[in-house]
Design a protein around this motif. Structure first.
Motif, PDB file in Angstrom:
ATOM      1  N   ASP A 164       1.221 -40.188  -8.455  1.00  0.00           N
ATOM      2  CA  ASP A 164       1.796 -39.778  -7.173  1.00  0.00           C
ATOM      3  C   ASP A 164       1.944 -38.274  -7.217  1.00  0.00           C
ATOM      4  O   ASP A 164       1.956 -37.672  -8.294  1.00  0.00           O
ATOM      5  CB  ASP A 164       3.176 -40.427  -6.945  1.00  0.00           C
ATOM      6  N   GLY A 165       2.086 -37.675  -6.062  1.00  0.00           N
ATOM      7  CA  GLY A 165       2.243 -36.225  -5.992  1.00  0.00           C
ATOM      8  C   GLY A 165       1.758 -35.739  -4.647  1.00  0.00           C
ATOM      9  O   GLY A 165       1.116 -36.492  -3.901  1.00  0.00           O
ATOM     10  N   LEU A 211       4.308 -33.898   3.942  1.00  0.00           N
ATOM     11  CA  LEU A 211       4.315 -33.932   5.417  1.00  0.00           C
ATOM     12  C   LEU A 211       5.726 -33.808   5.973  1.00  0.00           C
ATOM     13  O   LEU A 211       5.943 -33.140   6.985  1.00  0.00           O
ATOM     14  CB  LEU A 211       3.635 -35.215   5.899  1.00  0.00           C
ATOM     15  N   SER A 224       5.014 -36.455  -3.258  1.00  0.00           N
ATOM     16  CA  SER A 224       4.001 -37.304  -2.604  1.00  0.00           C
ATOM     17  C   SER A 224       3.416 -36.596  -1.389  1.00  0.00           C
ATOM     18  O   SER A 224       3.937 -35.561  -0.942  1.00  0.00           O
ATOM     19  CB  SER A 224       4.629 -38.632  -2.150  1.00  0.00           C
ATOM     20  N   ALA A 266      -4.671 -35.338   3.146  1.00  0.00           N
ATOM     21  CA  ALA A 266      -4.486 -36.307   2.060  1.00  0.00           C
ATOM     22  C   ALA A 266      -5.809 -36.945   1.635  1.00  0.00           C
ATOM     23  O   ALA A 266      -6.021 -37.225   0.455  1.00  0.00           O
ATOM     24  CB  ALA A 266      -3.493 -37.385   2.485  1.00  0.00           C
ATOM     25  N   THR A 306       3.491 -37.974   1.557  1.00  0.00           N
ATOM     26  CA  THR A 306       4.513 -38.229   2.573  1.00  0.00           C
ATOM     27  C   THR A 306       5.591 -37.149   2.498  1.00  0.00           C
ATOM     28  O   THR A 306       6.042 -36.632   3.530  1.00  0.00           O
ATOM     29  CB  THR A 306       5.147 -39.623   2.331  1.00  0.00           C
ATOM     30  N   GLY A 323       2.555 -42.523   6.156  1.00  0.00           N
ATOM     31  CA  GLY A 323       3.169 -41.306   5.622  1.00  0.00           C
ATOM     32  C   GLY A 323       2.989 -40.102   6.528  1.00  0.00           C
ATOM     33  O   GLY A 323       3.767 -39.149   6.469  1.00  0.00           O
ATOM     34  N   THR A 324       1.983 -40.129   7.387  1.00  0.00           N
ATOM     35  CA  THR A 324       1.764 -39.023   8.330  1.00  0.00           C
ATOM     36  C   THR A 324       2.970 -38.844   9.252  1.00  0.00           C
ATOM     37  O   THR A 324       3.313 -37.726   9.631  1.00  0.00           O
ATOM     38  CB  THR A 324       0.492 -39.276   9.174  1.00  0.00           C
ATOM     39  N   ASP A 380      -2.431 -43.162   7.404  1.00  0.00           N
ATOM     40  CA  ASP A 380      -1.383 -43.702   6.555  1.00  0.00           C
ATOM     41  C   ASP A 380      -0.039 -43.470   7.260  1.00  0.00           C
ATOM     42  O   ASP A 380       0.153 -42.430   7.903  1.00  0.00           O
ATOM     43  CB  ASP A 380      -1.425 -42.944   5.220  1.00  0.00           C
ATOM     44  N   LYS A 406      -6.376 -41.376  -4.029  1.00  0.00           N
ATOM     45  CA  LYS A 406      -7.030 -40.185  -3.465  1.00  0.00           C
ATOM     46  C   LYS A 406      -8.084 -39.618  -4.428  1.00  0.00           C
ATOM     47  O   LYS A 406      -8.180 -40.045  -5.570  1.00  0.00           O
ATOM     48  CB  LYS A 406      -5.993 -39.118  -3.121  1.00  0.00           C
ATOM     49  N   TYR A 435      -9.824 -50.458   8.669  1.00  0.00           N
ATOM     50  CA  TYR A 435      -9.074 -49.671   7.677  1.00  0.00           C
ATOM     51  C   TYR A 435      -7.671 -50.242   7.664  1.00  0.00           C
ATOM     52  O   TYR A 435      -7.410 -51.216   6.964  1.00  0.00           O
ATOM     53  CB  TYR A 435      -9.173 -48.177   8.059  1.00  0.00           C
TER      54      TYR A 435
HETATM   55  C1  LIG Z   1      -2.240 -41.194   1.388  1.00  0.00           C
HETATM   56  C2  LIG Z   1      -2.001 -40.568   2.689  1.00  0.00           C
HETATM   57  C3  LIG Z   1      -0.732 -40.064   3.061  1.00  0.00           C
HETATM   58  C4  LIG Z   1       0.495 -40.258   2.233  1.00  0.00           C
HETATM   59  O1  LIG Z   1       0.379 -39.792   0.935  1.00  0.00           O
HETATM   60  P1  LIG Z   1       1.309 -40.449  -0.233  1.00  0.00           P
HETATM   61  O2  LIG Z   1       1.055 -39.561  -1.387  1.00  0.00           O
HETATM   62  O3  LIG Z   1       0.835 -41.859  -0.430  1.00  0.00           O
HETATM   63  O4  LIG Z   1       2.716 -40.385   0.243  1.00  0.00           O
HETATM   64  C5  LIG Z   1      -0.611 -39.410   4.273  1.00  0.00           C
HETATM   65  N1  LIG Z   1      -1.661 -39.270   5.101  1.00  0.00           N
HETATM   66  C6  LIG Z   1      -2.881 -39.761   4.803  1.00  0.00           C
HETATM   67  C7  LIG Z   1      -4.003 -39.533   5.759  1.00  0.00           C
HETATM   68  C8  LIG Z   1      -3.089 -40.437   3.605  1.00  0.00           C
HETATM   69  O5  LIG Z   1      -4.297 -40.932   3.317  1.00  0.00           O
END
Ligand SMILES: *Cc1c(COP(=O)(O)O)cnc(C)c1O
Length: 401
Positions: A197-198, A69, A64, A164, A66, A93-94, A91, A191, A323
């Protein structure tokens, strides 16, 4: 909203974003003896193509964005108490990887109309504990990489690019992901291109590049073998993800070119509309418009942001409020510092004194309160964008003070 004719007749649908090319690669994959990523034919093909989009010596595909990162943060050597400056509008995930490595996300404020890190504010928030900056190219609009790289070099920080939302975009002609030390991409379903996912972590830096594979693969060095030198989790992807992602990469250029054309057209048509502040993209940059984000100036209008968005929806434009609902630090898990079973050992042991209830990014908060997003995708037409722009102007005209 008051019963007249809608400005937009119909919103073009995006539909299925995969087909024969993906099927053929999956078919080829089923003839393989292994579905494992390491030296897998699909993963090998993916890496080769990825390097054409984002030239990098070291490429680690993973499960992913995430994960990518987290790999980047771990490879950067972020450890207990180290601070990482990033955007509060992104997100989650950052920052997940930062927190798992016992680092401390420090949020900096944003440019009013780029919605990206304000380099001057990044520099103000640097302390002796700062080790890295994660630059998020929000909506595919490149950050000011020139300034951010200058700051990173001056203070010896690692610059990680969160690409991302920025597949196929360019900063002053250079592909994003090449100005920083490590870049991260996501292939999640929403995306530009996807394998469900990936993710990908990539680097040209000899210090960090070789570590990417290890930090995505339980700390094991598949090139040299041997004993575990690093501690890491398992973020490997599989050949099925690689098969789909490889075919998707071939579609990227068309997707980004269309979104760029439509997004720039929308800007051109709503520029100079009183009360409306368009998405600000540098004229020499290439933005992938993951979505289009503009702000309203309530002081110049007789309506709130929410009323403006409601009217725009009634005109038939596919749009929404802001957002994410609040900046990352505004979420309960940050406000309570409750990252690990409701606790945060780092703070309890005095390795950080950060207090997210005191974090202050006024521009980021204003962006989320006055922003309206408009869906842009490669299935849309110029005709639709022209109608959407007319709807924005119509609503702004109606509510003009
Ligand atoms: C989607 C996204 C992520 C996380 O990616 P995942 O594949 O969902 O884990 C991190 N940063 C940004 C800016 C994103 O848009």
């Amino acid at each position: 909203m008051h019963g007249g004719l809608k400005t937009v007749k119909a919103v073009p649908k995006l539909g299925r974003r995969w087909g024969n090319a993906e099927r053929e690669r999956l078919e080829a994959m089923t003839a393989q003896d292994t579905l494992f990523y390491w030296k897998g034919p699909q993963t090998t093909a993916f890496v080769e193509r990825f390097k054409k989009v984002c030239p990098a010596t070291y490429v680690m595909p993973c499960s992913s964005g995430t994960a990518a990162l987290h790999i980047a943060v771990a490879a950067s050597g972020i450890g207990p108490g180290d601070e990482v400056i990033t955007s509060p509008i992104t997100d989650i995930g950052t920052v997940i990887g930062v927190i798992y490595q016992q680092g401390v996300p420090v949020f900096a404020d944003l440019g009013a109309n780029t919605y990206n890190l304000d380099p001057a504010d990044v520099e103000r928030r640097i302390t002796t504990k700062t080790k890295a900056v994660i630059a998020v190219h929000l909506c595919g609009n490149p950050c000011d990489l020139l300034e951010l790289r200058k700051i990173a070099d001056k203070h010896k920080l690692v610059l990680i690019e969160d690409c991302a939302q920025a597949w196929g975009t360019k900063f002053r002609g250079q592909p994003v992901g090449t100005a920083g030390h490590i870049s991260c991409f996501s292939l999640q379903n929403s995306k530009h291109i996807t394998s469900g996912d990936g993710g990908v972590a990539a680097s040209n830096d000899e210090r960090f590049g070789p570590l990417l594979q290890r930090f995505g693969d339980k700390g094991f060095d598949r090139v040299k073998g041997g004993l575990f030198e690093q501690f890491a989790t398992n973020y490997r992807w599989t050949e099925s993800q690689a098969a789909v992602a490889t075919a998707q990469l071939d579609r990227l250029e068309g997707i980004v070119a269309t979104r760029l054309r439509l997004g720039d057209l929308l800007t051109q048509k709503i520029a100079n509309t009183p009360g409306v502040l368009p998405h600000q993209v540098h004229p020499e940059d290439r933005c992938g418009y993951w979505f289009y984000f503009f702000r309203v100036n309530p002081a110049a209008l007789r309506c709130t942001r929410d009323e403006f968005a409601k009217a725009l929806g009634a005109e038939g434009v596919e749009s929404g409020l802001g957002y994410i609902p609040v900046p990352l630090y505004g979420n309960p898990v940050f406000q309570k510092h409750g990252f690990f079973s409701g606790r945060w050992p780092l703070r309890e042991f005095g390795l950080t004194t950060i207090d997210y209830t005191k974090t202050n990014c006024p521009e980021a908060e204003a962006i989320l309160k006055t922003g309206i997003r408009i869906t842009i995708h490669e299935g849309m037409t110029e005709e639709y964008i022209l109608a959407a722009a007319e709807a924005v102007r119509k609503v702004a005209r109606f509510y003009k003070v």
